[in-house]
Enzyme design. Structure first.
Site, PDB file in Angstrom:
ATOM      1  CG  ASP A  40     -16.133  12.672  32.687  1.00 64.23           C
ATOM      2  OD1 ASP A  40     -17.108  12.186  31.836  1.00 64.23           O
ATOM      3  OD2 ASP A  40     -16.326  13.877  32.986  1.00 64.23           O
ATOM      4  CG  PHE A  43     -14.537  10.030  26.789  1.00 63.75           C
ATOM      5  CD1 PHE A  43     -15.426   9.287  25.898  1.00 63.75           C
ATOM      6  CD2 PHE A  43     -13.990  11.233  26.238  1.00 63.75           C
ATOM      7  CE1 PHE A  43     -15.733   9.593  24.511  1.00 63.75           C
ATOM      8  CE2 PHE A  43     -14.297  11.411  25.136  1.00 63.75           C
ATOM      9  CZ  PHE A  43     -15.344  10.973  24.401  1.00 63.75           C
ATOM     10  CG  ASP A  44     -10.604  12.823  29.123  1.00 64.92           C
ATOM     11  OD1 ASP A  44     -11.384  12.968  28.069  1.00 64.92           O
ATOM     12  OD2 ASP A  44     -11.006  13.229  30.128  1.00 64.92           O
ATOM     13  CB  SER A 101     -16.108  19.993  23.620  1.00 65.80           C
ATOM     14  OG  SER A 101     -14.689  19.203  24.176  1.00 65.80           O
ATOM     15  CD  GLU A 127     -14.977  31.436  33.494  1.00 68.59           C
ATOM     16  OE1 GLU A 127     -15.919  30.201  33.329  1.00 68.59           O
ATOM     17  OE2 GLU A 127     -14.540  32.235  32.915  1.00 68.59           O
ATOM     18  CE  LYS A 129     -15.183  20.697  31.835  1.00 65.27           C
ATOM     19  NZ  LYS A 129     -16.643  19.979  31.714  1.00 65.27           N
ATOM     20  CG  ASP A 131     -21.041  17.271  35.699  1.00 67.46           C
ATOM     21  OD1 ASP A 131     -21.043  17.155  34.274  1.00 67.46           O
ATOM     22  OD2 ASP A 131     -21.191  16.373  36.174  1.00 67.46           O
ATOM     23  NE  ARG A 150     -21.013  20.042  22.955  1.00 63.99           N
ATOM     24  CZ  ARG A 150     -19.935  19.376  23.571  1.00 63.99           C
ATOM     25  NH1 ARG A 150     -18.904  20.184  23.788  1.00 63.99           N
ATOM     26  NH2 ARG A 150     -19.840  18.067  23.984  1.00 63.99           N
ATOM     27  CE1 TYR A 239     -19.586  28.267  28.924  1.00 61.11           C
ATOM     28  CE2 TYR A 239     -20.643  27.354  31.038  1.00 61.11           C
ATOM     29  CZ  TYR A 239     -20.255  27.084  29.906  1.00 61.11           C
ATOM     30  OH  TYR A 239     -20.744  25.990  29.349  1.00 61.11           O
ATOM     31  CE  LYS A 326     -14.215  16.317  33.697  1.00 62.43           C
ATOM     32  NZ  LYS A 326     -14.680  15.662  32.593  1.00 62.43           N
ATOM     33  CB  CYS A 423     -40.288 -13.346  47.961  1.00 59.04           C
ATOM     34  SG  CYS A 423     -40.789 -11.578  48.819  1.00 59.04           S
ATOM     35  CB  CYS A 426     -44.027 -13.141  51.156  1.00 65.03           C
ATOM     36  SG  CYS A 426     -43.879 -13.043  49.514  1.00 65.03           S
ATOM     37  CB  CYS A 441     -42.076 -11.137  45.311  1.00 64.77           C
ATOM     38  SG  CYS A 441     -43.431 -11.872  46.216  1.00 64.77           S
ATOM     39  CB  CYS A 447     -45.161  -9.934  49.121  1.00 64.96           C
ATOM     40  SG  CYS A 447     -43.564  -9.425  49.372  1.00 64.96           S
TER      41      CYS A 447
HETATM   42  S1  IVH Z   1     -16.229  27.476  28.464  1.00 61.58           S
HETATM   43  C1  IVH Z   1     -14.846  27.238  24.064  1.00 61.58           C
HETATM   44  N1  IVH Z   1     -16.444  27.717  30.925  1.00 61.58           N
HETATM   45  O1  IVH Z   1     -17.494  22.199  29.687  1.00 61.58           O
HETATM   46  C2  IVH Z   1     -15.114  27.187  25.295  1.00 61.58           C
HETATM   47  N2  IVH Z   1     -17.322  25.468  29.864  1.00 61.58           N
HETATM   48  O2  IVH Z   1     -16.081  20.048  28.918  1.00 61.58           O
HETATM   49  C3  IVH Z   1     -16.370  27.102  25.860  1.00 61.58           C
HETATM   50  N3  IVH Z   1     -18.477  24.019  30.964  1.00 61.58           N
HETATM   51  O3  IVH Z   1     -18.887  22.394  26.656  1.00 61.58           O
HETATM   52  C4  IVH Z   1     -16.685  26.538  27.383  1.00 61.58           C
HETATM   53  N4  IVH Z   1     -18.436  25.128  32.842  1.00 61.58           N
HETATM   54  O4  IVH Z   1     -20.567  22.806  28.503  1.00 61.58           O
HETATM   55  C5  IVH Z   1     -16.756  26.951  29.800  1.00 61.58           C
HETATM   56  N5  IVH Z   1     -16.823  27.891  33.295  1.00 61.58           N
HETATM   57  C6  IVH Z   1     -17.094  27.055  32.152  1.00 61.58           C
HETATM   58  C7  IVH Z   1     -17.513  25.742  32.045  1.00 61.58           C
HETATM   59  C8  IVH Z   1     -17.676  25.272  30.964  1.00 61.58           C
HETATM   60  C9  IVH Z   1     -18.772  24.210  32.469  1.00 61.58           C
HETATM   61  C10 IVH Z   1     -18.984  22.815  30.113  1.00 61.58           C
HETATM   62  C11 IVH Z   1     -19.363  23.373  28.721  1.00 61.58           C
HETATM   63  C12 IVH Z   1     -18.345  22.891  27.841  1.00 61.58           C
HETATM   64  C13 IVH Z   1     -17.762  21.772  28.672  1.00 61.58           C
HETATM   65  C14 IVH Z   1     -16.608  21.220  28.046  1.00 61.58           C
END
Ligand code: IVH
Length: 683
Positions: A40, A43-44, A101, A127, A129, A131, A150, A239, A326, A423, A426, A441, A447
């Site tokens: 991640d 990527f960011d 996202s 909250e 997050k 996964d 999504r 959420y 994150k 191997c 054996c 093998c 074996c």
């Molecule tokens: S709110 C418009 N709350 O994280 C905002 N997302 O990286 C909507 N995710 O697509 C998302 N826990 O799949 C929200 N407590 C949480 C979350 C959460 C996990 C995921 C969600 C989102 C992704 C973004």
């Protein structure tokens, strides 16, 4: 002058194009193929760089750039053109509100910067997050009518049949104070425990493992078989509530309301007044999350007040009123002491890194897979190196790199070790099938780990299900020379087994009972138990449905086999090769003599998924069908008939004269009772 400028610009413009391509590909691999290639963080970082370059070169703006849209889990290649179906049997549906996202952050500074841009004194809801993967649930007049992934953010796949297997998601809200339509968004997850059990099972069946619960959840949600989905045991946390005329003026109130309506909302939600409180929440959950039953990878911060949310609005991809923080992936440097080689049931040789033990995500790691020869070569890894081990949210530790080493020209220090040519178990020369990364093998019948692995597979629960013959006992009997192949199992004598230390007469008798019972295991499972390469449980069932006996299967050509659903040329060839091997034919003959089921009609396919994931208790007496018939009906529609009432019971099929105790228990637990007529109607 102009020329000089363009000379400076040129590499950056190239970089911009390259980043777009790279990020597009990474999105596809993450969302569609379920095989992430970048962390991640990487990527960011790349995304930030791309954003910076795009700001610098506005003439290169492109609405299709990954900076302008969210990654998509729709597999475009598979979509059929005009039916709104995606070729995988799911209906593709446009979202009522785009599914966006979140922007990511990694430090207090980044959070402070985000807070600075908000109106002063805002309340921030923190909250966890989760996964997993996001889902959008539509409720019309209290009824769950759609469950969309999504997708590309604009439209998603309707996976409602699979979502209905999640016990915590209500199918219907029976209240009169709810709006005619509302949407709840949340995260679908596979709890750690389920994830580990699933991977263990897959390992036993030599199916590829899921890298983490997120991938497992995503793979599961896209299955076409809700019964299998139900068996795997997904869960969900919600959420975000959307819709017109919803109660409440804050996000927090909305979640409280959703909780009251019966939705599964996390308890770990906190309204914070400043960055210090946010940081305290983060610090607490950074350690505490390791005790949660599901995977989390960060914290989500949301502006609490809904009017303020609206004023802040959205960018093309993310809301301005929310941001994710994150957690750092857990990574450690440690010494690679030695590389050993492990031989699996099918003879695949896997290099294993033996490490100086390190603490990672709450567990001590001392071994990690090095996958195959190519992986070792690509990282140029050798014993004595310090290597990075990572467990970022995942359970299987992996080597992700190595520290720079002082290069030496000392000829006694080896270069990257060469893969063994024989191997390690054996001594048979290894072979590498073209197009495969693995060395194998070929000594299947001689074996030791292959012999033992085949026997373990044969007796496993989903195969012959022989109790009392576990891994250790197999090892023991193998070393004693009593077990060399699966047919030997049926020659075991009570006195042979009981004579072993650790195995008394009682466990010996248990084992023999289990062996006797296995003679009634139906043909499809016997076929699976034989352990023909790549013939898993489902494939075996499909083959047995076409070939009703081993005699007919034995003479099938590869071409004929390919006509069976799920059987490709590789599997077909494996089957033909299996029956061409005289050693297998001898074993089969002995198994036949022992009385195994080598023929039979495979069980009927279920008639529907209407009861998928449900546990149903039958109680009382019935007028229209017998109890056994109802039991068969439940199973034919994907449900499970269970004996006693518990809070996991979906409903009770209640006949006349239902026992008073069961009735009381059902009433106490608030479990619905359904009459015979209602039940028949339901189907
Ligand atoms: S709110 C418009 N709350 O994280 C905002 N997302 O990286 C909507 N995710 O697509 C998302 N826990 O799949 C929200 N407590 C949480 C979350 C959460 C996990 C995921 C969600 C989102 C992704 C973004």
């Amino acid at each position: 002058m102009m020329d000089l400028f363009s000379q400076i610009e040129e590499p950056e413009r190239e970089e911009l194009k390259r980043l777009r391509k790279e990020l597009e590909e990474a999105n596809y691999k993450y969302y569609v193929l379920n095989m992430p290639t970048l962390s991640d963080r990487e990527f960011d970082e790349k995304m930030h760089r791309l954003q910076a370059l795009e700001a610098q070169y506005p003439d290169m703006f492109d609405p299709k750039s990954p900076t302008q849209h969210v990654g998509s889990d729709l597999d475009k290649g598979q979509r059929t053109k005009d039916k709104g179906q995606n070729g995988k049997g799911f209906e593709t549906v446009k979202h009522k509100y785009p599914m966006l996202s979140l922007a990511n952050s990694y430090s207090r500074e980044e959070i402070e910067e985000w807070v600075r841009k908000l109106p002063s004194g805002v309340e921030i809801v923190c909250e966890l997050k989760y996964d997993g993967l996001s889902i959008s649930l539509w409720y019309e007049n209290g009824q769950l009518v759609r469950a969309l992934t999504r997708g590309d953010g604009q439209q998603g796949d309707d996976v409602i049949a699979n979502i209905k297997t999640i016990p915590s998601i209500p199918w219907k809200i029976e209240r009169n104070d709810i709006p005619a339509f509302f949407e709840l968004r949340g995260e679908v997850l596979l709890p750690w425990e389920r994830f580990e059990a699933l991977n263990k099972e897959r390992e036993e069946q030599e199916e590829p493992l899921f890298a983490n619960p997120r991938n497992a959840a995503s793979g599961t949600l896209k299955l076409q078989d809700p019964r299998e989905v139900a068996r795997r045991g997904l869960d969900a946390y919600l959420y975000y509530m959307l819709g017109e005329d919803l109660p409440g003026t804050t996000h927090f109130e909305r979640l409280e309301t959703a909780k009251e309506w019966g939705f599964h909302i996390s308890d770990a939600i906190k309204v914070c007044k400043n960055v210090d409180e946010v940081m305290a929440y983060i610090a607490y959950w950074d350690t505490e999350r390791k005790n949660l039953p599901v995977a989390t990878d960060g914290i989500v911060l949301k502006v609490n007040n809904l009017t303020q949310q609206e004023e802040l609005g959205f960018t093309a991809k993310t809301p301005r009123w929310a941001i994710a923080y994150k957690f750092p992936a857990e990574k450690q440097l440690t010494l690679l002491k030695e590389i050993t080689y492990q031989v699996g049931r099918t003879g695949v040789v896997t290099p294993v890194a033996n490490l100086e033990p390190v603490q990672l995500s709450g567990t001590i790691v001392q071994r990690a897979t090095l996958h195959n020869e190519d992986f070792i070569k690509s990282l140029d890894i050798r014993p004595g190196d310090r290597v990075w081990v990572e467990k970022g949210g995942e359970i299987i530790p992996k080597i992700v790199g190595r520290a720079d080493r002082e290069e030496t020209s000392d000829p006694r220090i080896p270069r990257t070790p060469s893969f063994p040519s024989c191997c390690p178990e054996c001594g048979t020369p290894l072979i590498r099938v073209e197009g495969e990364a693995a060395w194998r093998c070929p000594n299947e019948a001689g074996c030791p780990p292959q012999i033992k692995g085949k026997i373990e597979h044969f007796v496993s629960r989903k195969a012959m299900n022989i109790d009392g013959l576990g891994e250790e006992t197999i090892d023991l009997l193998f070393r004693q020379g009593l077990l060399h192949n699966i047919a030997d199992i049926y020659d075991l004598k009570l006195e042979d087994i009981a004579a072993q230390e650790r195995l008394g007469e009682k466990s010996a008798q248990n084992m023999l009972d289990g062996i006797e019972a296995s003679k009634r295991v139906p043909w499809a499972r016997v076929l699976f138990a034989l352990g023909i390469r790549m013939v898993g449980e489902t494939t075996a069932k499909k083959i047995a449905r076409v070939y009703h006996s081993i005699d007919s299967l034995q003479w099938a050509t590869a071409e004929q086999l390919c006509a069976i659903e799920d059987v490709g040329p590789q599997i077909a060839e494996n089957i033909v090769a299996y029956f061409n091997d005289i050693r297998n034919l001898e074993i089969l003959e002995r198994l036949r003599q022992a009385g195994l089921q080598f023929e039979g009609e495979a069980a009927e396919e279920p008639q529907s998924d209407k009861l998928a994931g449900m546990s149903i208790v039958i109680s009382g007496t019935f007028a229209q069908h017998s109890r056994d018939e109802y039991k068969a009906m439940i199973e034919a529609h994907g449900g499970k008939n269970v004996g006693s009432v518990s809070k996991k019971t979906s409903f009770i099929l209640a006949g006349e004269n239902m026992g008073p105790e069961k009735r009381k228990k059902a009433e106490d637990l608030g479990i619905k009772m359904i009459s015979e007529e209602e039940f028949l109607q339901m189907l």
